[in-house]
Design a protein around this motif. Sequence first.
Motif, short mmCIF file in Angstrom:
data_model
loop_
_atom_site.label_atom_id
_atom_site.label_comp_id
_atom_site.label_asym_id
_atom_site.label_seq_id
_atom_site.Cartn_x
_atom_site.Cartn_y
_atom_site.Cartn_z
N ALA A 1 8.16 -65.78 4.85
CA ALA A 1 9.03 -66.85 3.94
C ALA A 1 8.10 -67.35 2.65
CB ALA A 1 9.15 -68.07 4.74
N PHE A 2 8.79 -67.24 1.60
CA PHE A 2 8.50 -67.88 0.33
C PHE A 2 8.96 -69.06 0.01
CE2 PHE A 2 7.15 -63.70 -2.14
CZ PHE A 2 6.46 -63.05 -0.94
N ILE A 3 8.13 -70.16 -0.33
CA ILE A 3 8.48 -71.46 -0.14
C ILE A 3 8.32 -72.26 -1.46
CG2 ILE A 3 8.53 -73.65 0.97
CD1 ILE A 3 7.57 -71.99 3.55
N HIS A 4 9.05 -72.90 -1.86
CA HIS A 4 8.66 -73.69 -3.29
C HIS A 4 9.32 -75.03 -3.10
CE1 HIS A 4 7.89 -75.32 -7.40
NE2 HIS A 4 9.41 -75.36 -7.45
N LYS A 5 8.75 -76.15 -3.33
CA LYS A 5 9.45 -77.68 -3.38
C LYS A 5 9.76 -77.74 -4.74
CE LYS A 5 8.25 -82.25 -3.15
NZ LYS A 5 7.12 -83.31 -3.24
N GLY A 6 11.24 -77.90 -5.08
CA GLY A 6 11.77 -77.93 -6.23
C GLY A 6 12.79 -76.95 -6.57
N SER A 7 13.61 -77.25 -7.62
CA SER A 7 14.91 -76.42 -7.70
C SER A 7 14.74 -75.38 -8.87
CB SER A 7 16.03 -77.38 -8.11
OG SER A 7 15.75 -78.21 -9.31
N ASP A 8 13.44 -75.30 -9.53
CA ASP A 8 13.27 -74.35 -10.58
C ASP A 8 12.81 -73.10 -9.93
OD1 ASP A 8 14.06 -76.27 -12.62
OD2 ASP A 8 12.04 -76.73 -13.02
N ASP A 9 13.04 -72.15 -10.87
CA ASP A 9 12.44 -70.91 -10.40
C ASP A 9 10.78 -70.92 -10.68
OD1 ASP A 9 14.64 -68.63 -12.43
OD2 ASP A 9 14.93 -69.80 -10.76
N PRO A 10 10.07 -70.85 -9.38
CA PRO A 10 8.84 -71.14 -9.40
C PRO A 10 7.79 -70.24 -10.07
CG PRO A 10 9.47 -70.39 -7.28
CD PRO A 10 10.82 -70.64 -8.11
N GLN A 11 6.90 -70.72 -10.44
CA GLN A 11 5.70 -70.13 -10.99
C GLN A 11 4.42 -70.01 -10.01
OE1 GLN A 11 5.68 -72.38 -14.81
NE2 GLN A 11 5.49 -70.26 -15.80
N THR A 12 4.69 -71.19 -9.16
CA THR A 12 3.64 -71.21 -8.12
C THR A 12 4.36 -71.53 -6.64
OG1 THR A 12 1.89 -72.05 -9.35
CG2 THR A 12 1.63 -72.59 -7.17
N TYR A 13 4.19 -70.96 -5.65
CA TYR A 13 4.95 -71.00 -4.45
C TYR A 13 3.97 -70.67 -3.26
CZ TYR A 13 5.57 -66.09 -5.84
OH TYR A 13 5.39 -64.73 -6.46
N PHE A 14 4.50 -71.16 -2.16
CA PHE A 14 3.67 -70.66 -0.79
C PHE A 14 4.20 -69.33 -0.25
CE2 PHE A 14 2.56 -71.30 3.75
CZ PHE A 14 1.19 -71.41 3.40
N GLU A 15 3.24 -68.42 0.10
CA GLU A 15 4.01 -67.07 0.91
C GLU A 15 3.29 -67.40 2.35
OE1 GLU A 15 3.00 -62.35 0.72
OE2 GLU A 15 2.48 -63.70 -1.00
N TYR A 16 4.09 -67.19 3.19
CA TYR A 16 3.72 -67.23 4.65
C TYR A 16 4.10 -65.88 5.47
CZ TYR A 16 3.61 -68.67 9.62
OH TYR A 16 3.48 -68.80 10.99
N GLU A 17 3.40 -65.44 6.03
CA GLU A 17 3.79 -63.99 6.94
C GLU A 17 3.19 -64.23 8.20
OE1 GLU A 17 1.99 -60.77 4.93
OE2 GLU A 17 2.65 -61.35 2.86
N VAL A 18 3.90 -63.36 9.07
CA VAL A 18 3.58 -63.44 10.60
C VAL A 18 3.81 -62.23 11.09
CG1 VAL A 18 5.59 -64.42 11.50
CG2 VAL A 18 3.58 -64.47 12.81
N ASN A 19 2.91 -61.45 11.79
CA ASN A 19 3.02 -60.03 12.18
C ASN A 19 3.31 -60.19 13.73
OD1 ASN A 19 0.85 -60.07 13.75
ND2 ASN A 19 -0.28 -58.51 12.26
N PRO A 20 3.77 -59.06 14.45
CA PRO A 20 4.00 -59.04 15.77
C PRO A 20 2.82 -59.32 16.62
CG PRO A 20 4.65 -57.13 14.90
CD PRO A 20 4.02 -57.71 13.64
N ASN A 21 1.68 -59.22 16.11
CA ASN A 21 0.34 -59.66 16.75
C ASN A 21 -0.12 -61.13 16.61
OD1 ASN A 21 -1.68 -58.76 18.41
ND2 ASN A 21 -3.47 -58.63 16.91
#
Length: 223
Positions: A93-113
């Motif tokens: 999931a890439f997540i940004h608070k706000g409605s603009d095209d973000p230049q800073t955002y949060f990247e969250y990943e999870v794997n099968p482990n």
Amino acid sequence: MRTFASLALFAAASTTVLADSPDLCVPRCPATTQARFTNQIPSGPACPQTRVDLCYTNTDLRFVFTALGETNFYFNPNQTTNGDIWEYEVMEAFIHKGSDDPQTYFEYEVNPNNVTYNSFIFNPSRVRTPGTPFDHAFIMDPFGDGFTVNTVLDKPNKKWVSRSTIPLALFNAENPRGTTWRMNFFRTIVGPDTFPNQQLCGWKNPGIASFHITPAFGTVKFV
């Protein structure tokens, strides 16, 4: 953080004008909404379906990631928190608070482990233009900071499910009702016979083999 070449095609990207209707309306928990996708990025045969169920509380964003049609459950058992788990199989999931095209955002990943990758991304070009800054600010103690994750593999039914909680305080937010955010969701598929050549799958297709194309992020409204 998967990305590939030919990003110069997007160097002139500008801020997206958002549609009146959001792509997704997220309710307060325990109600949920669902994003589902089979898009291969940038094109090609359909991916196995991926589902992301979302809801929120006053303090957390809650996600249930479901990977269907899974045959590999492929990960590197030596990788730990914030390792390069994106080289193998992940849901993101890439997540940004706000409605603009973000230049800073949060990247969250999870794997099968049940290993996670947690980082703010600094991408001022919005499209990871070659020769421009691209940087990371990792969350070094996600579980101490209030993240939770629980991943279950269901090999007989060819699926894996990860339930994840991300604290709203990470975005300097609480009770997001009425606000519009930008998000995108992705999945990588690969096995021991095809590694490192991944199948890239996503909710909103950026049209290029990179996940870091923020004008393509969907609009998400909390209701």
